[in-house]
Design an enzyme around this catalytic site. Structure first.
Site, PDB file in Angstrom:
ATOM      1  N   ARG A 174       8.693   1.024 -14.176  1.00 53.86           N
ATOM      2  CA  ARG A 174       7.881   1.348 -12.998  1.00 53.86           C
ATOM      3  C   ARG A 174       6.428   1.194 -13.401  1.00 53.86           C
ATOM      4  NH1 ARG A 174       8.360   6.248  -8.721  1.00 53.86           N
ATOM      5  NH2 ARG A 174      10.054   4.863  -8.086  1.00 53.86           N
ATOM      6  N   LYS A 178      -3.696   6.087 -25.872  1.00 52.23           N
ATOM      7  CA  LYS A 178      -4.651   5.692 -26.927  1.00 52.23           C
ATOM      8  C   LYS A 178      -5.181   4.284 -26.645  1.00 52.23           C
ATOM      9  CE  LYS A 178      -2.054   8.098 -30.556  1.00 52.23           C
ATOM     10  NZ  LYS A 178      -1.161   7.826 -31.696  1.00 52.23           N
ATOM     11  N   ARG A 228      12.988  11.258  -8.746  1.00 55.21           N
ATOM     12  CA  ARG A 228      14.400  10.874  -8.544  1.00 55.21           C
ATOM     13  C   ARG A 228      14.775   9.543  -9.182  1.00 55.21           C
ATOM     14  NH1 ARG A 228      13.529  13.023  -3.419  1.00 55.21           N
ATOM     15  NH2 ARG A 228      11.433  13.189  -4.225  1.00 55.21           N
ATOM     16  N   THR A 229      13.879   8.562  -9.150  1.00 53.41           N
ATOM     17  CA  THR A 229      14.276   7.250  -9.681  1.00 53.41           C
ATOM     18  C   THR A 229      14.519   7.325 -11.192  1.00 53.41           C
ATOM     19  OG1 THR A 229      12.988   6.193  -7.946  1.00 53.41           O
ATOM     20  CG2 THR A 229      13.638   4.805  -9.800  1.00 53.41           C
ATOM     21  N   HIS A 275      11.028  -2.350  -4.706  1.00 52.55           N
ATOM     22  CA  HIS A 275      11.763  -1.245  -5.323  1.00 52.55           C
ATOM     23  C   HIS A 275      13.247  -1.520  -5.033  1.00 52.55           C
ATOM     24  CE1 HIS A 275      12.847   2.551  -6.822  1.00 52.55           C
ATOM     25  NE2 HIS A 275      12.121   3.364  -6.062  1.00 52.55           N
TER      26      HIS A 275
HETATM   27  C1  NCD Z   1       9.468   5.834  -3.503  1.00 52.56           C
HETATM   28  C2  NCD Z   1       8.566   5.104  -4.469  1.00 52.56           C
HETATM   29  O1  NCD Z   1       8.178   5.628  -5.503  1.00 52.56           O
HETATM   30  O2  NCD Z   1       8.303   3.973  -4.154  1.00 52.56           O
HETATM   31  N1  NCD Z   1      10.140   6.903  -4.005  1.00 52.56           N
HETATM   32  C3  NCD Z   1      11.342   6.680  -4.606  1.00 52.56           C
HETATM   33  O3  NCD Z   1      11.428   5.958  -5.567  1.00 52.56           O
HETATM   34  N2  NCD Z   1      12.413   7.258  -4.047  1.00 52.56           N
HETATM   35  C4  NCD Z   1       8.875   6.098  -2.208  1.00 52.56           C
HETATM   36  C5  NCD Z   1       7.607   6.874  -2.134  1.00 52.56           C
HETATM   37  O4  NCD Z   1       6.992   7.230  -3.127  1.00 52.56           O
HETATM   38  O5  NCD Z   1       7.225   7.133  -0.995  1.00 52.56           O
END
Ligand code: NCD
Length: 322
Positions: free
Chosen positions: A105, A83, A55-56, A133
């Site tokens: 990320r 690589k 989703r992000t 986050h």
């Molecule tokens: C979260 C994450 O990746 O930190 N998910 C998200 O971005 N909605 C939470 C999770 O993975 O539990």
């Protein structure tokens, strides 16, 4: 207004309010026949994902595209990272290509901060290790404000695997900044060691907390981050910490349930509780786009922090140019 978006801790009440207010204005764009405005035309946003995401990543991509930015999706799998190319060289490559914003990320806490030292682009943290986050926390605040009308004075309970959760660190800080009361709830093994310094209450009794909770925020049990056993079994976790219809019924009238996703249905939440009328889980996902549009707009388009002028309802006018 915001040079980089690294941590909820960096944001003041005024900055959070500006992001939420701008998101409120931008949310309407999704309802237009052509869900797009030209605000960030000519800008390039790179999604740089070294860790899995559904989703992000998609949410940032849609947000950037609704503002007419060009979007590059980079995931470590299938890139020169496999690589052996390191984080710094990847960053320098993007710098040389002249991207305007990098949404990153990474499994290492602090990676987005490090990136700011190597590139001129604006950096937006999309999750770094167990650390932060911020856009998740902001979309949660937006959803709470939209549904309950305010944040200040609300009683929130953040339940479950707080220890491994960057989402918890962001949402708790955001709630506290905006004047909510927060109680962290979970088994001692899943609470962070210095939770007493977080400025929250702590409880190990979910059923006692429920009647005094306006916002019940459930966290995913992060099995992939658990090198050891933190609780006896998923079944026992579900019995003591999981939320089902019976537990939902103990919440006060008007209380809401939230979860950042992805959910372990049957562990931290049962399927019927996740889909209950007071569950905000799908709304959180929808609102994530408007909040990420707002962050991109304020960082790339609205340097002076002006509220977004997105034109009249149903219009796709050029007035959105910042
Ligand atoms: C979260 C994450 O990746 O930190 N998910 C998200 O971005 N909605 C939470 C999770 O993975 O539990």
């Amino acid at each position: 207004m915001i040079p980089h978006l690294l941590s909820m801790q960096d944001l003041s009440v005024d900055q959070i309010t500006a992001i939420l207010d701008t998101a409120e204005t931008l949310k309407e764009i999704a309802l237009r026949p052509i869900a797009k405005v030209p605000t960030l035309r000519g800008r390039t946003v790179c999604n740089l994902f070294f860790e899995d995401s559904t989703r992000t990543r998609i949410s940032f991509e849609i947000a950037a595209k609704r503002l007419s930015a060009d979007v590059i999706n980079f995931s470590a799998k299938g890139s020169s990272v496999s690589k052996g190319e390191g984080f710094k060289d990847t960053a320098l490559t993007l710098q040389a290509m002249g991207v305007d914003a990098i949404v990153v990320r990474h499994a290492a806490s602090g990676a987005p901060q490090q990136l700011t030292r190597w590139v001129d682009a604006k950096v937006l943290n999309a999750g770094d290790g167990w650390h932060q986050h911020p856009t998740q926390g902001l979309l949660d605040l937006f959803t709470i404000r939209e549904r309950l009308g305010h944040i200040e004075g609300l009683r929130a309970a953040v339940v479950g695997d707080v220890f491994h959760s960057r989402v918890a660190r962001s949402v708790v800080q955001g709630l506290l900044t905006m004047g909510a009361e927060v109680t962290i709830v979970g088994p001692p093994t899943l609470l962070p060691p210095r939770v007493d310094t977080w400025g929250t209450a702590v409880s190990h009794d979910l059923d006692a907390v429920l009647p005094k909770t306006d916002v019940l925020y459930l966290l995913r049990v992060q099995q992939e981050r658990m090198g050891e056993q933190f609780f006896p079994s998923s079944r026992e976790y579900a019995r003591i910490w999981g939320v089902d219809r019976d537990r939902l019924a103990r919440l006060p009238e008007g209380a809401v349930v939230m979860h950042p996703g992805p959910m372990n249905r049957g562990v931290e939440v049962t399927a019927d509780a996740a889909d209950a009328p007071n569950s905000m889980i799908q709304l959180q996902v929808t609102n994530g786009i408007a909040v990420r549009m707002s962050c991109l707009y304020l960082m790339l388009g609205g340097e002076d922090g002006r509220a977004a002028d997105v034109g009249g309802r149903g219009s796709n006018s050029e007035r959105v140019e910042a």
